[in-house]
Design a protein around this motif. Structure first.
Motif, short mmCIF file in Angstrom:
data_model
loop_
_atom_site.label_atom_id
_atom_site.label_comp_id
_atom_site.label_asym_id
_atom_site.label_seq_id
_atom_site.Cartn_x
_atom_site.Cartn_y
_atom_site.Cartn_z
N LEU A 146 -7.44 14.02 -38.67
CA LEU A 146 -6.53 14.77 -37.92
C LEU A 146 -6.51 16.30 -37.96
N PHE A 147 -6.86 17.00 -37.22
CA PHE A 147 -7.00 18.54 -37.39
C PHE A 147 -6.57 19.23 -36.25
N GLY A 148 -6.14 20.34 -36.30
CA GLY A 148 -5.78 21.34 -35.32
C GLY A 148 -4.40 21.11 -35.01
N GLY A 189 0.09 15.60 -40.04
CA GLY A 189 -0.44 16.99 -39.75
C GLY A 189 -1.97 17.17 -39.94
N PRO A 190 -2.18 18.74 -39.87
CA PRO A 190 -3.58 18.83 -40.06
C PRO A 190 -4.20 18.43 -41.45
N ALA A 191 -5.58 18.02 -41.45
CA ALA A 191 -6.34 17.66 -42.69
C ALA A 191 -5.76 16.57 -43.55
N THR A 192 -5.29 15.54 -42.57
CA THR A 192 -4.81 14.17 -43.23
C THR A 192 -5.47 13.26 -42.68
N ARG A 193 -5.89 11.98 -43.40
CA ARG A 193 -6.61 10.86 -42.91
C ARG A 193 -5.27 10.30 -42.27
N THR A 194 -5.47 9.93 -40.99
CA THR A 194 -4.46 9.18 -40.09
C THR A 194 -4.91 8.06 -39.17
N ALA A 195 -3.97 7.05 -39.44
CA ALA A 195 -3.98 5.89 -38.40
C ALA A 195 -3.14 5.83 -37.68
N LEU A 196 -3.50 5.70 -36.21
CA LEU A 196 -2.62 5.55 -35.13
C LEU A 196 -2.66 4.23 -34.40
N ASN A 197 -1.36 3.59 -33.97
CA ASN A 197 -1.29 2.45 -33.54
C ASN A 197 -1.18 2.86 -31.94
#
Length: 634
Positions: A207-209, A243-251
Motif C-alpha cells: 500500500l502506498f499513497g 497506511g503507506p509503505a505497509t504490506r497489506t492484506a484486504l478482505n
C-alpha cells in the motif's frame, strides 16, 4: 519503542545467491511458500516477511515489509511485480559468484522504477577467502548508478556473521530517508489473490499513497468494480487502518464469482480518475542495456504489480539507442490505471529481456496529435518539471485551458493540499485565474474574455433592438473553449467588472441601449398602431407579424416591455394589460368571484382574448382560479 516508521524493502539479485535464505535468517520467516519452490530450491514467485529493527533514534523503530523476489531469468516478470513501489533495495550478490546476468538486469529494473537507495548484502562470505576483493568488484559494478555509494555488508547465513551489521546498516540508511507520504490517494497494486472458505476474496499488496480503513468502500481498477473492505491485516495482524509503505492484506466483500481480482489490478478509492489505454511517457534506456527500442515494437509494460501488452510509438526517429532518452507513447492493448510521474519498466514481448523504463507524463493521452510540435514541446516541458507541483499544475492548465479544482491532477502523486497551494500561488502571481469551482490558465482566460466581448459587441451591432446576448448563445459561441461548464459564470462575473451588465438570462455592454434600427422603426410603428386601434380585441399574432421585419420589431417591443406576451397567439400593449387588470380587480372586489363570461362582459372583449388574459393574470398572481370562476388572489 513508541514510534514505528514503515518502509518497504525488496530483495534483488541473481538466482542462487541466497536472497531467500538471507530473508529467513533476518526475519525467521521462510519467504518461499510454494511446494514447487521447496522442491526446486529456487524462488518462483514473490515471497513476503516482516522485520522490526531499532532506529538510531532510541524512541523509534523501523517496521519493514520485505518482498523477496525470484532471481531466475524465467521469473523476472514476477520480480518486476514486487519492486514497483519500494523504499529501499536489498541488492544481494554472492561473494563466490560475483556479479551475474540477473544481478545486472535487476539493477536496471530498480533504476527504471526510480529506486534510489540500496544496501548491498555480500552473501556467502564464508565461501571466499577474500570478501574485501569481492566487495571491491561489486563497487566497480555499481559505479555510475544511483547505488554507487551504497554500503556493502559481507554476510553469511551459515556462520551468522554480518547479520547484525546488516540490520544496523539498514537502520542507518533508512534513517536518512523521508517517511513515506500519505497524499490521500491510496493505491494497492495487487500481487497475490486467494480465497478462504467463509471469508471470501483476499488480496495482498504494498500500500502506498494513502490510508485504507476497515469498512471503507473501494474501487478495483481498471475494471471499476466497487467493493468494501471487510477486514484489513498488516504484518499478520488485524488492523482498523493501514497506511503507506505497509504490506497489506484486504478482505474484499460484495464480489461474486464473476468478479475475480487478478495480480496487476489496483485497489483504490473513488474520485481518482479512470483507467486509460494510451500513455505519453519519457522513455529511458540504460547505457548498460543490450539493445535499442524500435518504433512500433510490441512490448510488455510493467506498471505497479501488473504488466500489459503495448506498442511503442517514438516521438521522433525509428529507433531509441542504448543510453538515450526520448518522448514516446505507449499504446496499451488493455486499460491500465496510472498517475502522472508513475514509473514503469518495459520488457520484450517474449519476457526474456528488459528493454527500458521511464516515467508517465500524461496518463490520459490521445493518439491523435502525438507527434505535433505543440504536443512534443509540452511534453518536454512537463518532463523537465515532473517533480515540481507548481510546474505540473501550470503546464496541465496551459493545455486544458480550465479544470475543475476537484479534478486538477487527481491522477498524480501530488496531494490535494499540494495542488491547492501551488494553484493559489499561481493565481496570486497572475499565471492562473480563479474561476470559482474551477481554475483557468491566464492566457486562456484572456482569450475567452476577448472572444466573449467580441461576440457581445457583434450581437449588439447585428441586433441593436435586443436587450443583450442570451447566455445560452454566448455559451454556444465559446463552447469549444469552455472545457468546464461553470467557467462561464466566472467569465460573466469578470465581464461585469469590465463594463458589462448581466440582466437575467442576457448579458450586454453597460452602454448598450436597445433601439430599433431604421428598417424596423416603420414596422414597429405599424404594430403600435394596430394594437392601439383595438386595445382589447387586437389582431392575432400571425396577422400582426406576417414577415421577419415585423417579427423582429415585435420581439423588441416585448423585450423592452412596451408589449406583453399574453400567450403564443396573443399580445397586448403594456398599457392595455394594466387597464384590463384594473377592470378585473375592480369587478371582483365589487362582485366577488366571477366567471369568464362575467369578466368578458366587464372588459367588453371576446373569449379569444379574455381566456388567455385571465390565465396570464393567474400566472402573475392577480387572480386565482376557483372551479369555473376567478377570485382576487389574497
Amino acid at each position: 519503542m513508541s514510534d514505528r516508521q514503515h518502509f518497504i524493502v525488496a530483495t534483488a539479485g541473481h538466482v542462487d545467491h541466497g536472497k531467500s535464505a538471507l530473508v529467513q535468517a533476518l526475519t525467521g520467516t521462510d519467504p518461499d511458500r510454494l511446494p514447487e519452490e521447496k522442491a526446486r530450491g529456487i524462488t518462483i514467485d514473490l515471497g513476503f516477511a516482516h522485520l522490526e529493527i531499532p532506529s538510531p533514534d532510541p524512541s523509534a523503530s523501523f517496521l519493514l515489509g520485505i518482498v523477496d523476489v525470484p532471481g531466475h531469468e524465467d521469473f523476472v516478470k514476477n520480480m518486476v511485480a514486487g519492486v514497483g513501489s519500494i523504499d529501499l533495495a536489498l541488492l544481494i550478490v554472492a561473494a563466490d559468484d560475483g556479479w551475474m546476468p540477473q544481478t545486472e538486469e535487476h539493477l536496471q529494473i530498480l533504476t527504471y522504477f526510480g529506486v534510489r537507495h540500496a544496501v548491498v548484502a555480500l552473501t556467502k562470505a564464508d565461501l571466499t577467502t577474500d570478501p574485501a576483493a569481492a566487495a571491491v568488484a561489486v563497487r566497480e559494478r555499481l559505479r555510475d548508478t544511483p547505488f554507487g555509494a551504497a554500503p556493502i555488508v559481507p554476510t553469511s547465513v551459515v556462520t551468522g556473521s554480518g547479520l547484525d551489521d546488516l540490520r544496523s546498516t539498514l537502520s542507518r540508511v533508512l534513517a536518512t530517508l523521508p517517511p513515506p507520504r500519505d497524499i490521500g490517494k491510496p493505491r494497492l497494486p495487487v500481487d497475490r489473490v486467494f480465497t478462504l472458505p467463509g471469508i471470501g476474496t483476499i488480496v495482498t499488496g504494498t500500500l502506498f499513497g494513502g490510508t485504507l480503513k476497515r469498512g471503507q468502500s473501494v474501487v478495483v481498477q481498471p475494471s471499476g468494480r466497487t467493493t468494501r473492505l471487510r477486514r484489513i491485516q498488516s504484518h499478520a495482524q488485524d488492523v482498523d487502518t493501514s497506511g503507506p509503505a505497509t504490506r497489506t492484506a484486504l478482505n474484499l466483500t460484495d464480489l461474486d464469482a464473476s468478479d475475480d481480482v487478478h495480480r496487476g489490478e489496483v485497489v483504490t478509492i473513488a474520485g481518482l480518475g479512470n483507467p486509460t489505454s494510451v500513455l505519453d511517457v519519457l522513455l529511458d534506456i540504460s547505457p548498460r542495456a543490450a539493445r535499442p527500442v524500435k518504433d512500433g515494437l510490441r512490448v510488455r509494460v510493467h506498471l505497479g504489480s501488473g504488466n500489459v501488452a503495448a506498442h511503442v510509438a517514438l516521438s521522433a526517429g525509428k529507433e531509441l539507442a542504448v543510453g538515450a532518452r526520448a518522448l514516446a507513447q505507449l499504446r496499451l492493448e488493455a486499460p491500465a490505471f496510472a498517475f502522472v510521474a508513475d514509473r514503469f519498466t518495459v520488457r520484450d514481448w517474449s519476457e526474456q529481456h528488459t528493454l527500458a523504463g521511464g516515467v508517465v507524463l500524461d496518463p490520459d493521452a490521445a493518439r491523435k496529435g502525438f507527434r505535433t510540435r505543440a504536443r512534443t514541446e509540452w511534453l518536454d516541458d512537463l518532463a523537465a518539471a515532473i517533480d515540481d507541483v507548481s510546474g505540473v499544475v501550470r503546464l496541465y492548465l496551459a493545455r486544458a485551458g480550465a479544470v475543475s479544482r476537484s479534478q486538477l491532477l487527481s491522477k498524480s502523486n501530488f496531494s490535494a493540499g499540494d495542488v491547492a497551494q501551488a494553484t493559489a500561488r499561481l493565481v496570486e502571481d497572475g499565471v492562473l485565474v480563479d474561476a470559482g469551482d474551477s481554475v483557468c490558465d491566464g492566457a486562456h482566460w484572456q482569450s475567452l474574455t476577448r472572444r466573449a466581448e467580441d461576440a457581445i459587441d457583434a450581437a449588439h451591432r447585428a441586433h441593436p433592438e435586443h436587450l443583450g446576448v442570451p447566455l445560452a448563445d454566448l455559451r454556444a459561441v465559446l463552447e469549444a473553449e469552455l472545457p468546464v461548464a461553470d467557467v462561464l459564470d466566472a467569465l460573466i462575473a469578470g465581464l461585469c467588472e469590465r463594463g458589462f451588465v448581466r440582466a437575467g438570462s442576457v448579458v450586454r455592454r453597460a452602454s448598450h441601449r436597445p433601439a430599433l434600427p431604421g428598417p424596423l422603426k416603420e414596422a414597429g410603428a405599424k404594430l403600435g398602431a394596430a394594437l392601439a386601434a383595438k386595445p382589447l380585441e387586437p389582431p392575432s399574432r400571425k396577422e400582426l407579424t406576417p414577415d421577419a421585419l415585423s417579427q423582429r420589431a415585435l420581439r423588441f417591443m416585448i423585450d423592452t416591455g412596451e408589449v406583453v406576451e399574453i400567450s403564443a397567439e396573443l399580445v397586448l400593449t403594456a398599457h392595455d394589460v394594466a387597464r384590463a387588470s384594473d377592470v378585473v380587480r375592480r369587478f371582483l372586489r365589487e362582485h366577488g368571484p366571477a366567471t369568464v363570461s362575467d369578466l368578458r362582459q366587464a372588459l367588453g372583449s371576446s373569449r379569444r382574448v379574455v381566456v388567455p388574459l385571465l390565465e396570464y393574470l393567474d400566472r402573475t398572481f392577480v387572480t386565482v382560479r376557483q372551479g369555473d370562476k376567478r377570485a382576487l388572489r389574497a
